[in-house]
Design a protein around this motif. Structure first.
Motif, PDB file in Angstrom:
ATOM      1  N   SER A  86      41.117  31.114  94.980  1.00  0.00           N
ATOM      2  CA  SER A  86      41.905  32.097  95.038  1.00  0.00           C
ATOM      3  C   SER A  86      43.342  31.763  94.149  1.00  0.00           C
ATOM      4  N   VAL A  91      48.351  28.221  93.872  1.00  0.00           N
ATOM      5  CA  VAL A  91      49.578  27.908  94.058  1.00  0.00           C
ATOM      6  C   VAL A  91      49.762  26.761  94.912  1.00  0.00           C
ATOM      7  N   TYR A 112      55.280  36.869  95.396  1.00  0.00           N
ATOM      8  CA  TYR A 112      54.329  37.634  96.180  1.00  0.00           C
ATOM      9  C   TYR A 112      54.665  37.065  97.673  1.00  0.00           C
ATOM     10  N   GLU A 155      58.162  33.580  89.257  1.00  0.00           N
ATOM     11  CA  GLU A 155      57.217  34.983  88.884  1.00  0.00           C
ATOM     12  C   GLU A 155      58.082  36.044  88.044  1.00  0.00           C
ATOM     13  N   ASP A 184      53.961  31.778  87.522  1.00  0.00           N
ATOM     14  CA  ASP A 184      53.098  32.751  87.817  1.00  0.00           C
ATOM     15  C   ASP A 184      52.832  33.722  87.124  1.00  0.00           C
ATOM     16  N   THR A 186      50.689  36.050  86.605  1.00  0.00           N
ATOM     17  CA  THR A 186      49.642  37.010  86.937  1.00  0.00           C
ATOM     18  C   THR A 186      49.813  38.402  86.506  1.00  0.00           C
ATOM     19  N   SER A 206      46.884  34.622  89.842  1.00  0.00           N
ATOM     20  CA  SER A 206      45.818  34.979  90.539  1.00  0.00           C
ATOM     21  C   SER A 206      44.821  35.726  89.699  1.00  0.00           C
ATOM     22  N   LEU A 338      45.675  44.194  92.203  1.00  0.00           N
ATOM     23  CA  LEU A 338      46.212  44.859  91.030  1.00  0.00           C
ATOM     24  C   LEU A 338      45.294  44.581  89.777  1.00  0.00           C
ATOM     25  N   THR A 352      51.983  44.064 100.944  1.00  0.00           N
ATOM     26  CA  THR A 352      51.930  42.814 100.348  1.00  0.00           C
ATOM     27  C   THR A 352      53.101  41.757 100.604  1.00  0.00           C
ATOM     28  N   ARG A 372      54.273  50.455  94.962  1.00  0.00           N
ATOM     29  CA  ARG A 372      54.169  49.630  93.688  1.00  0.00           C
ATOM     30  C   ARG A 372      52.542  50.203  93.177  1.00  0.00           C
TER      31      ARG A 372
HETATM   32  N1  LCS Z   1      50.623  35.383  92.766  1.00  0.00           N
HETATM   33  C1  LCS Z   1      50.699  36.521  92.471  1.00  0.00           C
HETATM   34  C2  LCS Z   1      51.641  37.342  91.687  1.00  0.00           C
HETATM   35  C3  LCS Z   1      50.078  37.575  93.298  1.00  0.00           C
HETATM   36  O1  LCS Z   1      50.425  38.996  92.997  1.00  0.00           O
HETATM   37  C4  LCS Z   1      49.224  37.105  94.276  1.00  0.00           C
HETATM   38  C5  LCS Z   1      48.365  38.203  94.825  1.00  0.00           C
HETATM   39  C6  LCS Z   1      48.936  35.614  94.385  1.00  0.00           C
HETATM   40  C7  LCS Z   1      49.686  34.894  93.669  1.00  0.00           C
HETATM   41  C8  LCS Z   1      47.796  35.298  95.237  1.00  0.00           C
HETATM   42  O2  LCS Z   1      46.600  35.323  94.655  1.00  0.00           O
HETATM   43  P1  LCS Z   1      45.221  35.611  95.564  1.00  0.00           P
HETATM   44  O3  LCS Z   1      45.152  34.560  96.338  1.00  0.00           O
HETATM   45  O4  LCS Z   1      45.383  36.875  96.303  1.00  0.00           O
HETATM   46  O5  LCS Z   1      44.175  35.483  94.503  1.00  0.00           O
HETATM   47  N2  LCS Z   1      48.723  39.561  95.093  1.00  0.00           N
HETATM   48  C9  LCS Z   1      48.205  40.503  95.878  1.00  0.00           C
HETATM   49  C10 LCS Z   1      48.981  41.609  95.758  1.00  0.00           C
HETATM   50  O6  LCS Z   1      49.875  41.931  95.133  1.00  0.00           O
HETATM   51  N3  LCS Z   1      48.359  42.468  96.325  1.00  0.00           N
HETATM   52  O7  LCS Z   1      47.041  41.925  96.903  1.00  0.00           O
HETATM   53  C11 LCS Z   1      47.208  40.518  96.604  1.00  0.00           C
END
Ligand code: LCS
Length: 394
Positions: A86, A91, A112, A155, A184, A186, A206, A338, A352, A372
């Motif tokens: 994940s 992270v 996040y 971020e 990050d 993402t 992510s 997203l 979130t 968002r």
């Molecule tokens: N970093 C960012 C910027 C994220 O938006 C998320 C998850 C993560 C790390 C963590 O990743 P994951 O373990 O979920 O793969 N963000 C989410 C969001 O904005 N909505 O649902 C999950």
């Protein structure tokens, strides 16, 4: 292995994979095996000792996962990469690797919600302090970097406020002080922004989001130099164990192939949605880095290829108005995550980022009427028509 440096749109399809050694399979095979057979006892001993390369056990490495890691290292312009189960596994592996009790983390003013939660946990359990910084001038950074600052964690764009951090500015100061910069990435994906090329040290994803691109896998990635990646793979990844499954790695390899064309469409749709909402009388504020009036527009121009597929906006009214509005949507789904083909909308203050205490949330710019939106890949006209009909009802 094809060695020639190729263009990004070619790398997404070819980097890290050579069908030779895989029976000519056009598509990378899924090595769905937990262990790998040793020829004899001595070979097993050599593999464990590290004196012979080769696979042992899929928590320590897997051929399908390795193809994904090699591809991502190329795309992010790093030396090596690791895949995780994940984004949060990625992270946490990075932060636990970089810090020890008594250290300090300088973090962007907004992350996040679960990253915030992890930072709180590190503080409570291991006395690792964290300071949230605007990072908007050398003076601010000079003042906020402490002798025990172990890393700068960023971020950009920030989830969900869409503020940006000037990577060049931070890198300049971090290099002077010898502090690693973690980004990050993402929200951008390597198609829009490549922090390592700007001098940052470590990139996290992510991969659940734009990298996978289809909303069907939860996963994470870390990209960095060989030394750091080896350290993480032999410690926090191996011993905490948040590894990706071979099948999920295969899904990501499939998703990545279309990253550039998907991102172009996400960006186009986000831009159309922004244009519609920007002047809408029921919208109080809009946060989209492609808006020339956005405070960080110049930073976007400097470090991103396009402004991305995310649009946040505050609706005129209260939390209830925001909730009533999203309840009226017919095409757009109310869901977190997203970067999916489907356009998604969520309410950060109650979803979130709900874990963040309200005063801290407000400092980050997350008000109760903020929404968002992740622009999907549908025809933009249908997305805009859905927003229009729902806005009429509030
Ligand atoms: N970093 C960012 C910027 C994220 O938006 C998320 C998850 C993560 C790390 C963590 O990743 P994951 O373990 O979920 O793969 N963000 C989410 C969001 O904005 N909505 O649902 C999950």
């Amino acid at each position: 292995m094809k060695q020639k440096k190729m263009r990004f749109d070619t790398e997404v399809i070819h980097a890290g994979y050579d069908s030779e050694g895989h029976l000519g399979s056009l598509v990378p095979p899924i090595y769905q095996s937990s262990a790998f057979i040793f020829d004899n006892a001595e070979q097993g001993e050599r593999r464990f000792a590290g004196s012979e390369a080769g696979y042992i056990y899929s928590r320590l490495g897997n051929p399908t996962v390795k193809i994904l890691e090699d591809r991502m290292a190329v795309l992010e312009e790093g030396e090596a990469a690791l895949a995780f189960s994940s984004g949060m596994a990625a992270v946490s592996a990075v932060l636990v690797s970089l810090t020890k009790t008594g250290d300090h983390i300088l973090c962007s003013q907004g992350v996040y919600g679960c990253t915030f939660g992890l930072l709180q946990l590190l503080k409570k359990k291991y006395n690792i302090d964290c300071h949230f910084s605007s990072m908007d001038s050398p003076e601010t950074l000079e003042q906020e970097i402490q002798p025990n600052t172990a890393c700068i964690y960023i971020e950009t764009p920030i989830n969900p406020t869409m503020k940006l951090v000037d990577l060049e500015l931070v890198v300049k100061m971090a290099k002077q002080k010898g502090i690693p910069v973690v980004v990050d990435n993402t929200f951008s994906s390597p198609y829009l922004q490549r922090p390592i090329a700007k001098g940052c040290d470590i990139v996290i994803h992510s991969a659940t989001k734009y990298i996978g691109g289809h909303g069907d896998v939860v996963s994470g990635l870390v990209i960095g130099n060989e030394k750091f990646i080896t350290q993480v793979s032999k410690t926090t990844q191996k011993d905490i164990g948040g590894v990706i499954s071979p099948f999920d790695a295969w899904l990501l390899l499939r998703g990545i192939k279309t990253l550039p064309i998907r991102m172009d469409r996400h960006c186009e749709n986000a831009s159309r949605i922004f244009q519609f909402l920007k002047t809408h009388p029921k919208i109080e504020n809009i946060y989209y880095p492609g808006d020339p009036e956005h405070g960080d527009y110049a930073i976007m121009k400097k470090q991103m290829k396009q402004p991305g597929g995310m649009v946040s906006f505050a609706i005129k009214g209260t939390k209830e108005t925001a909730q009533q509005f999203i309840d009226q949507l017919q095409l757009i789904h109310i869901a977190v995550s997203l970067g999916d083909p489907e356009t998604l909308i969520q309410h950060p203050a109650s979803m979130t980022h709900a874990v963040i205490p309200v005063e801290e949330r407000k400092k980050m710019g997350i008000e109760d009427n903020l929404l968002r939106l992740s622009a999907g890949l549908e025809a933009w006209e249908d997305i805009v028509e859905d927003l229009e009909q729902a806005l009429k009802k509030v």
